[in-house]
Design an enzyme around this catalytic site. Structure first.
Site, PDB file in Angstrom:
ATOM      1  N   ASP A 322      20.609  28.071  13.589  1.00 22.46           N
ATOM      2  CA  ASP A 322      21.467  28.689  12.566  1.00 22.46           C
ATOM      3  C   ASP A 322      21.038  28.302  11.146  1.00 22.46           C
ATOM      4  O   ASP A 322      21.513  28.885  10.176  1.00 22.46           O
ATOM      5  CB  ASP A 322      22.935  28.294  12.785  1.00 22.46           C
ATOM      6  CG  ASP A 322      23.511  28.971  14.032  1.00 22.46           C
ATOM      7  OD1 ASP A 322      22.873  29.903  14.562  1.00 22.46           O
ATOM      8  OD2 ASP A 322      24.592  28.559  14.469  1.00 22.46           O
ATOM      9  N   ARG A 353      17.795  38.094  11.870  1.00 20.89           N
ATOM     10  CA  ARG A 353      17.618  37.119  10.771  1.00 20.89           C
ATOM     11  C   ARG A 353      16.164  36.885  10.396  1.00 20.89           C
ATOM     12  O   ARG A 353      15.900  36.299   9.343  1.00 20.89           O
ATOM     13  CB  ARG A 353      18.304  35.793  11.112  1.00 20.89           C
ATOM     14  CG  ARG A 353      19.792  35.876  10.926  1.00 20.89           C
ATOM     15  CD  ARG A 353      20.469  34.528  10.986  1.00 20.89           C
ATOM     16  NE  ARG A 353      21.895  34.712  10.814  1.00 20.89           N
ATOM     17  CZ  ARG A 353      22.821  33.974  11.390  1.00 20.89           C
ATOM     18  NH1 ARG A 353      22.482  32.974  12.175  1.00 20.89           N
ATOM     19  NH2 ARG A 353      24.097  34.222  11.169  1.00 20.89           N
ATOM     20  N   ARG A 395      25.314  33.854   6.955  1.00 17.67           N
ATOM     21  CA  ARG A 395      24.302  32.826   6.650  1.00 17.67           C
ATOM     22  C   ARG A 395      23.233  33.348   5.695  1.00 17.67           C
ATOM     23  O   ARG A 395      22.653  32.581   4.924  1.00 17.67           O
ATOM     24  CB  ARG A 395      23.681  32.277   7.932  1.00 17.67           C
ATOM     25  CG  ARG A 395      24.713  31.616   8.818  1.00 17.67           C
ATOM     26  CD  ARG A 395      24.162  30.550   9.726  1.00 17.67           C
ATOM     27  NE  ARG A 395      25.163  30.245  10.741  1.00 17.67           N
ATOM     28  CZ  ARG A 395      26.227  29.465  10.555  1.00 17.67           C
ATOM     29  NH1 ARG A 395      26.438  28.882   9.392  1.00 17.67           N
ATOM     30  NH2 ARG A 395      27.087  29.257  11.533  1.00 17.67           N
TER      31      ARG A 395
HETATM   32  C1  S3P Z   1      26.718  28.880  19.262  1.00 19.45           C
HETATM   33  C2  S3P Z   1      25.482  28.981  19.851  1.00 19.45           C
HETATM   34  C3  S3P Z   1      24.313  29.561  19.176  1.00 19.45           C
HETATM   35  C4  S3P Z   1      24.523  29.665  17.668  1.00 19.45           C
HETATM   36  C5  S3P Z   1      25.865  30.214  17.334  1.00 19.45           C
HETATM   37  C6  S3P Z   1      26.967  29.320  17.889  1.00 19.45           C
HETATM   38  C7  S3P Z   1      27.826  28.279  20.035  1.00 19.45           C
HETATM   39  O1  S3P Z   1      24.082  30.871  19.682  1.00 19.45           O
HETATM   40  O2  S3P Z   1      23.503  30.441  17.096  1.00 19.45           O
HETATM   41  O3  S3P Z   1      26.042  30.286  15.921  1.00 19.45           O
HETATM   42  O4  S3P Z   1      28.860  27.922  19.435  1.00 19.45           O
HETATM   43  O5  S3P Z   1      27.688  28.130  21.256  1.00 19.45           O
HETATM   44  P1  S3P Z   1      23.251  31.151  21.060  1.00 19.45           P
HETATM   45  O6  S3P Z   1      23.985  30.552  22.183  1.00 19.45           O
HETATM   46  O7  S3P Z   1      23.176  32.654  21.129  1.00 19.45           O
HETATM   47  O8  S3P Z   1      21.915  30.518  20.856  1.00 19.45           O
END
Ligand code: S3P
Length: 437
Positions: A322, A353, A395
């Protein structure tokens, strides 16, 4: 209509600030407290649209809660009354707004309920892939129909069933997929095992353990016996590392700057950005401030200097996923080359992104090459202010507002800033406080 961010460059940054609660942990707090066997006080909940949507969805599923601090739209401290896992069929659709985490974790819970529910989201969420959770949840016995315009996308109609435990090898390092399976596994007899290709954020494992559910992690294998009871407990949510990251980079990349960020969540599966910035030459000191629910937190003291480019290691990527937009800004300001590859997952976030970061960096004069799985930035030349859009991605909006602070010349205007309310209410005020009176 949201106000655009209008940012001029600064010559220094100093002061102390605390960012709002962690988004990932707040979603899980709402869900786990709602499934628990009693009263849970959740403090420093993130009062953002994404997390409020998850809380409201739990409310529609029969979970009672009261706001102890904040407002109904922006709750900060909550008292949540757990249902002991006995959820009710919701009256209407469950609206997850912009949140992939909300939709995917709720789908995991709903897969094991004796009723049908429909999960909907906004335009961005309705274009994001849901097959990644549907495949394992259907292997467990649920029936999930995608009703979106785009194949494999939301709205999702989840027909809950009695589930069976599975062992599932995840094709991607996704905490959302892992969490959906583990949450469904809570409703299945036997051992549910998820094998992940690489370590990624482990809030679900830590917090389930904190709620009394035994989750075992052995390398990349995570196992849990189903039908365990979540024991009610109080929880204090730490500040969101991903929100703090904007200020960490702002200070790290500005020679002479000194910023202190207090109460930041420091779960090691979230903080790879700190390792990378240190490798680039940033001065970052960590002072531990305790832990709650298995989640450590601390104070970060960041001192700015001239950064040098670096190559992001494949295993670091899931633990800074992120932070890539703001890391790319750091790369553009650093001397030499910064390579961010093995990050194709960025293409299926709130926006693509890779594309939106590359596009906005180029508008500011950054030299960046785009790849299917990331970008390579040649830094060292100074950025100049530019006018750009967030493309509805929180973001991207925040990363480029910070880039505007660090630009060598000119004013930066970022349009479409309403999306920032999904993760960082108060960002605009913090931004203003950086620029001074
Ligand atoms: C998150 C997991 C991540 C992250 C998202 C929040 C979470 O995504 O990018 O902002 O809270 O489990 P992915 O599981 O798709 O990698």
């Amino acid at each position: 209509m949201s106000q655009p961010f209008e940012v001029s460059s600064v010559t220094t940054l100093e002061g102390e600030l605390a960012v709002p609660g962690d988004k990932s942990i707040s979603h899980r707090a709402a869900i786990f407290a709602g499934l628990s066997d009693g009263i849970c006080r959740v403090s420093n909940f993130l009062p953002s649209e994404d997390c409020v949507n998850t809380l409201r969805a739990m409310g529609q599923l029969g979970v009672a809660f009261e706001v102890a601090k904040g407002t109904a739209d922006r709750p900060v401290d909550l008292v949540i009354e757990g249902t002991g896992g006995a959820l009710q069929a919701p009256k209407g659709e469950l609206d997850c707004g912009n949140s992939g985490t909300g939709m995917r974790l709720l789908a995991g819970v709903l897969a094991g309920q004796p009723f049908e529910s429909v999960l909907v989201g906004d335009e961005s969420l309705s274009g994001r892939p849901m097959g990644r959770i549907i495949t394992p949840l259907e292997k467990m016995g649920a029936l999930i129909e995608t009703r979106g315009v785009k194949p494999g996308c939301a709205p999702l109609r989840v027909r809950g069933r009695s589930l069976q435990a599975i062992t599932y090898e995840m094709p991607m390092a996704s905490a959302q997929v892992k969490s959906a399976i583990l949450l469904a596994g809570l409703f299945a007899p036997g051992t549910t095992t998820v094998v992940q290709p690489a370590v990624n954020r482990d809030h679900t494992e830590r917090l389930l353990n904190a709620f009394g559910v035994r989750v075992m992690t052995d390398g990349n294998r995570i196992s849990m016996e189903g039908r365990q009871i979540l024991r009610a407990r109080d929880l204090v949510v730490p500040g969101d590392f991903s929100s703090a990251a904007f200020w960490v980079v702002a200070a790290a990349a500005l020679p002479g700057a000194r910023l202190v960020l207090s109460n930041v969540g420091l779960n090691p599966t979230r903080t790879a950005l700190l390792d990378v910035l240190r490798r680039m030459g940033a001065g970052i000191t960590i002072e531990p401030e305790g832990e709650d629910g298995g989640e450590p937190r601390g104070r970060l003291v960041v001192e700015g200097g001239k950064l040098a480019g670096t190559v992001i290691r494949p295993e670091e990527v899931p633990n800074l996923i992120d932070e890539v937009p703001i890391l790319a800004v750091a790369g553009a300001l650093a001397d030499g080359v910064t390579a961010i590859r093995n990050a194709a997952e960025l293409r299926v976030k709130e926006t693509d992104r890779i594309e939106t970061t590359v596009r906005n960096l180029r508008l500011m004069g950054g030299e960046v090459e785009e790849f299917d799985d990331g970008m390579v930035i040649t830094g060292g030349t100074s950025l100049r202010g530019a006018e750009m859009r967030s493309h509805g991605d929180h973001r991207i909006a925040m990363a480029f507002a910070v880039a505007g602070l660090l630009a060598g010349e000119g004013k930066t205007v970022v349009h479409d800033t309403a999306c920032v309310a999904t993760s960082y209410p108060g960002f605009a005020d913090h931004l203003k406080s950086m620029v001074g009176p």
